[in-house]
Design an enzyme around this catalytic site. Structure first.
Site, PDB file in Angstrom:
ATOM      1  N   GLU A  59      -0.043  -8.681  11.647  1.00 32.35           N
ATOM      2  CA  GLU A  59      -0.313  -7.224  10.160  1.00 32.35           C
ATOM      3  C   GLU A  59       0.238  -8.004   9.252  1.00 32.35           C
ATOM      4  O   GLU A  59       1.705  -8.530   9.019  1.00 32.35           O
ATOM      5  CB  GLU A  59       0.574  -6.061  10.668  1.00 32.35           C
ATOM      6  CG  GLU A  59       1.277  -4.997  10.327  1.00 32.35           C
ATOM      7  CD  GLU A  59      -0.142  -4.476   9.223  1.00 32.35           C
ATOM      8  OE1 GLU A  59      -0.808  -4.045   9.861  1.00 32.35           O
ATOM      9  OE2 GLU A  59       0.447  -4.514   8.307  1.00 32.35           O
ATOM     10  N   PRO A  90      -5.567  -4.554   0.673  1.00 28.65           N
ATOM     11  CA  PRO A  90      -5.498  -5.242   1.271  1.00 28.65           C
ATOM     12  C   PRO A  90      -6.593  -6.187   2.414  1.00 28.65           C
ATOM     13  O   PRO A  90      -6.720  -6.818   3.093  1.00 28.65           O
ATOM     14  CB  PRO A  90      -4.066  -5.439   1.687  1.00 28.65           C
ATOM     15  CG  PRO A  90      -3.727  -4.271   1.533  1.00 28.65           C
ATOM     16  CD  PRO A  90      -4.509  -3.913  -0.081  1.00 28.65           C
ATOM     17  N   ASP A 143      -0.292   0.226  13.172  1.00 34.85           N
ATOM     18  CA  ASP A 143       0.054   1.345  14.110  1.00 34.85           C
ATOM     19  C   ASP A 143       0.873   1.230  15.306  1.00 34.85           C
ATOM     20  O   ASP A 143       0.882   1.740  16.400  1.00 34.85           O
ATOM     21  CB  ASP A 143      -0.613   2.603  13.922  1.00 34.85           C
ATOM     22  CG  ASP A 143      -1.983   2.179  14.960  1.00 34.85           C
ATOM     23  OD1 ASP A 143      -2.634   1.955  13.933  1.00 34.85           O
ATOM     24  OD2 ASP A 143      -2.082   1.688  15.572  1.00 34.85           O
ATOM     25  N   GLN A 167       0.935  -1.187  -0.105  1.00 35.21           N
ATOM     26  CA  GLN A 167       0.026   0.144  -0.014  1.00 35.21           C
ATOM     27  C   GLN A 167       0.561   0.970   0.053  1.00 35.21           C
ATOM     28  O   GLN A 167       1.712   1.342   0.314  1.00 35.21           O
ATOM     29  CB  GLN A 167      -0.775   0.018   1.254  1.00 35.21           C
ATOM     30  CG  GLN A 167      -0.558   0.026   2.379  1.00 35.21           C
ATOM     31  CD  GLN A 167      -1.033  -1.393   3.407  1.00 35.21           C
ATOM     32  OE1 GLN A 167      -2.138  -1.019   3.501  1.00 35.21           O
ATOM     33  NE2 GLN A 167      -0.509  -1.899   4.916  1.00 35.21           N
ATOM     34  N   ASP A 190      -0.932 -11.809   6.031  1.00 34.07           N
ATOM     35  CA  ASP A 190      -2.267 -11.325   5.755  1.00 34.07           C
ATOM     36  C   ASP A 190      -2.922 -11.791   7.113  1.00 34.07           C
ATOM     37  O   ASP A 190      -2.914 -12.903   6.956  1.00 34.07           O
ATOM     38  CB  ASP A 190      -2.522 -12.270   4.436  1.00 34.07           C
ATOM     39  CG  ASP A 190      -3.708 -11.896   4.370  1.00 34.07           C
ATOM     40  OD1 ASP A 190      -3.725 -11.672   2.409  1.00 34.07           O
ATOM     41  OD2 ASP A 190      -4.562 -11.543   4.657  1.00 34.07           O
ATOM     42  N   GLY A 191      -3.834 -11.190   7.447  1.00 32.29           N
ATOM     43  CA  GLY A 191      -4.840 -12.013   8.719  1.00 32.29           C
ATOM     44  C   GLY A 191      -5.669 -12.846   8.536  1.00 32.29           C
ATOM     45  O   GLY A 191      -5.486 -13.782   8.272  1.00 32.29           O
ATOM     46  N   ASP A 210      -8.479  -4.902  13.288  1.00 30.58           N
ATOM     47  CA  ASP A 210      -8.566  -3.369  13.665  1.00 30.58           C
ATOM     48  C   ASP A 210      -8.469  -3.285  11.811  1.00 30.58           C
ATOM     49  O   ASP A 210      -6.371  -2.972  11.841  1.00 30.58           O
ATOM     50  CB  ASP A 210      -7.059  -2.997  14.311  1.00 30.58           C
ATOM     51  CG  ASP A 210      -6.818  -2.053  14.278  1.00 30.58           C
ATOM     52  OD1 ASP A 210      -5.291  -1.007  15.123  1.00 30.58           O
ATOM     53  OD2 ASP A 210      -7.084  -0.805  13.438  1.00 30.58           O
ATOM     54  N   ASP A 219     -10.296   0.040   5.503  1.00 26.68           N
ATOM     55  CA  ASP A 219     -11.368   0.114   4.821  1.00 26.68           C
ATOM     56  C   ASP A 219     -11.109  -0.835   4.069  1.00 26.68           C
ATOM     57  O   ASP A 219     -10.225  -1.622   3.418  1.00 26.68           O
ATOM     58  CB  ASP A 219     -11.757   1.097   3.581  1.00 26.68           C
ATOM     59  CG  ASP A 219     -11.715   2.270   5.031  1.00 26.68           C
ATOM     60  OD1 ASP A 219     -11.134   3.414   5.008  1.00 26.68           O
ATOM     61  OD2 ASP A 219     -13.237   2.788   5.528  1.00 26.68           O
TER      62      ASP A 219
HETATM   63  N1  SAM Z   1      -7.925   3.020  12.567  1.00 25.17           N
HETATM   64  C1  SAM Z   1      -7.705   2.542  11.137  1.00 25.17           C
HETATM   65  C2  SAM Z   1      -9.467   2.795  10.574  1.00 25.17           C
HETATM   66  O1  SAM Z   1     -10.302   2.172  10.946  1.00 25.17           O
HETATM   67  O2  SAM Z   1      -9.508   2.424   8.779  1.00 25.17           O
HETATM   68  C3  SAM Z   1      -7.050   1.206  10.837  1.00 25.17           C
HETATM   69  C4  SAM Z   1      -5.675   1.260  10.994  1.00 25.17           C
HETATM   70  S1  SAM Z   1      -4.532  -0.033  11.512  1.00 25.17           S
HETATM   71  C5  SAM Z   1      -3.024   0.661  10.371  1.00 25.17           C
HETATM   72  C6  SAM Z   1      -5.035  -0.444   9.908  1.00 25.17           C
HETATM   73  C7  SAM Z   1      -4.053  -1.534   9.287  1.00 25.17           C
HETATM   74  O3  SAM Z   1      -4.624  -3.095   8.974  1.00 25.17           O
HETATM   75  C8  SAM Z   1      -2.751  -1.234   9.054  1.00 25.17           C
HETATM   76  O4  SAM Z   1      -1.683  -1.739   9.209  1.00 25.17           O
HETATM   77  C9  SAM Z   1      -2.456  -2.355   7.209  1.00 25.17           C
HETATM   78  O5  SAM Z   1      -1.549  -2.668   6.963  1.00 25.17           O
HETATM   79  C10 SAM Z   1      -3.719  -4.053   7.841  1.00 25.17           C
HETATM   80  N2  SAM Z   1      -3.351  -4.592   6.967  1.00 25.17           N
HETATM   81  C11 SAM Z   1      -4.368  -4.321   6.191  1.00 25.17           C
HETATM   82  N3  SAM Z   1      -4.768  -5.293   5.320  1.00 25.17           N
HETATM   83  C12 SAM Z   1      -4.573  -6.272   6.327  1.00 25.17           C
HETATM   84  C13 SAM Z   1      -4.799  -7.640   6.324  1.00 25.17           C
HETATM   85  N4  SAM Z   1      -5.111  -7.918   5.311  1.00 25.17           N
HETATM   86  N5  SAM Z   1      -4.125  -8.946   7.199  1.00 25.17           N
HETATM   87  C14 SAM Z   1      -3.438  -8.307   8.522  1.00 25.17           C
HETATM   88  N6  SAM Z   1      -3.363  -6.686   8.144  1.00 25.17           N
HETATM   89  C15 SAM Z   1      -4.275  -5.694   6.931  1.00 25.17           C
END
Ligand code: SAM
Length: 286
Positions: A105, A162, A85, A30, A137-138, A155, A158
């Site tokens: 993460e 990913p 974060d 990203q 990947d979660g 967490d 949107d």
């Molecule tokens: N508070 C934010 C929101 O409401 O949009 C979310 C914050 S947190 C930074 C989102 C995290 O999800 C990011 O660090 C991103 O890299 C991670 N992420 C995105 N897709 C993912 C996946 N498939 N598996 C694990 N982590 C993922």
């Protein structure tokens, strides 16, 4: 002075004055930006969407951790999906009753850059001996997971890029399989005033699967559009309806000093407005 304009929504949005650009990179997954803003402090965005700011992150992270953990009452094993974060991890680590925390993460760069430029988010939590950080990947992790968790916190960003897979039916089914008998899943689910389809889709995916499902909410200023909703999906019907005095006892017993969460907020957060109830097909907040 340049501005950062959020591109999450067409024809409506917010901008941030960029006092200082701290980091910008296209990672494997990203586009990551971290900058300093005079009012909100340090701000992190991914793929044009604000993820977190130093000024208001406490609201979001307190509500996605203390609500499920205190409602559960004896949570020992916690899973965080996303959360790069580090703010969610920091708040979970504040529960001395928790034995193990797994955080999955997808993007190592988010972890590394937030440790460097948003140090107050993780605040040393990655060094907590209870923490196991997994870069994956979660969806892949939970699909292959044989562990059982008392609380799973999604967490996620949107449902684009990913993060999209973390809103899928398969994801919720896998979470259900990996929860203990009193397990609770909570998940970031957007601001319904602007993203009503997120709660509609999630409601379809979790009803029929979990014994108790609903949403709760809190207003986090930089997640524009009013209150943000959090999905609640539990195997035990009682845990969402705990009496206020129990919540007060558990909150006091945790010894945690918060800036947003308290027992009254916890209970009131599950009272959804009519337009959200109508969107999720529920006649009331019961
Ligand atoms: N508070 C934010 C929101 O409401 O949009 C979310 C914050 S947190 C930074 C989102 C995290 O999800 C990011 O660090 C991103 O890299 C991670 N992420 C995105 N897709 C993912 C996946 N498939 N598996 C694990 N982590 C993922």
């Amino acid at each position: 002075m340049t501005d950062y304009r959020e591109t999450l929504h067409d024809n409506y949005g917010q901008f941030f004055e960029v006092e200082k650009m701290l980091h910008e990179v296209r990672t494997e997954h990203q586009h990551l930006v971290i900058f300093q803003n005079p009012r909100m402090g340090r701000v992190m965005a991914l793929d044009g969407a604000i993820q977190t700011t130093e000024a208001d992150e406490f609201i979001y992270h307190e509500m996605l951790t203390h609500v499920p953990i205190l409602a559960h009452g004896t949570a020992r094993n916690i899973l965080i999906i996303g959360g790069g974060d580090g703010g969610m991890l920091r708040e979970v680590c504040r529960h001395s009753s928790v034995d193990r925390i797994t955080m999955v993460e997808i993007d190592q760069a988010v972890v590394d850059m937030c440790k460097e430029y948003l140090p107050n988010h993780s605040s040393g939590a990655y060094d907590d001996p209870r923490v196991n950080l997994v870069i994956d990947d979660g969806m892949r992790f939970i699909a292959n997971c044989t562990d059982k968790f008392d609380v799973i916190i999604s967490d996620c960003p949107d449902p684009t890029g990913p993060g999209e897979v973390l809103f899928s039916e398969d994801f919720y089914h896998a979470c259900h399989r990996c929860l203990t008998d009193d397990g609770i899943l909570v998940a970031q689910n957007g601001t319904p005033f602007l993203q009503i389809d997120e709660v509609k889709t999630t409601a379809k995916n979790i009803q029929g699967l979990f014994a108790d499902w609903h949403f709760y909410h809190a207003a986090v200023p930089t997640y524009i559009g009013g209150s943000m909703t959090f999905a609640w999906a539990a195997k035990n019907r009682q845990l969402r309806q705990l009496p206020l005095d129990i919540l007060r006892q558990r909150f006091a017993g945790s010894g945690i000093v918060t800036r947003y969460y308290n027992a009254e907020i916890h209970q009131a957060a599950f009272a959804l407005p009519q337009y959200v109830l109508q969107a999720i097909g529920k006649p009331s907040n019961d």
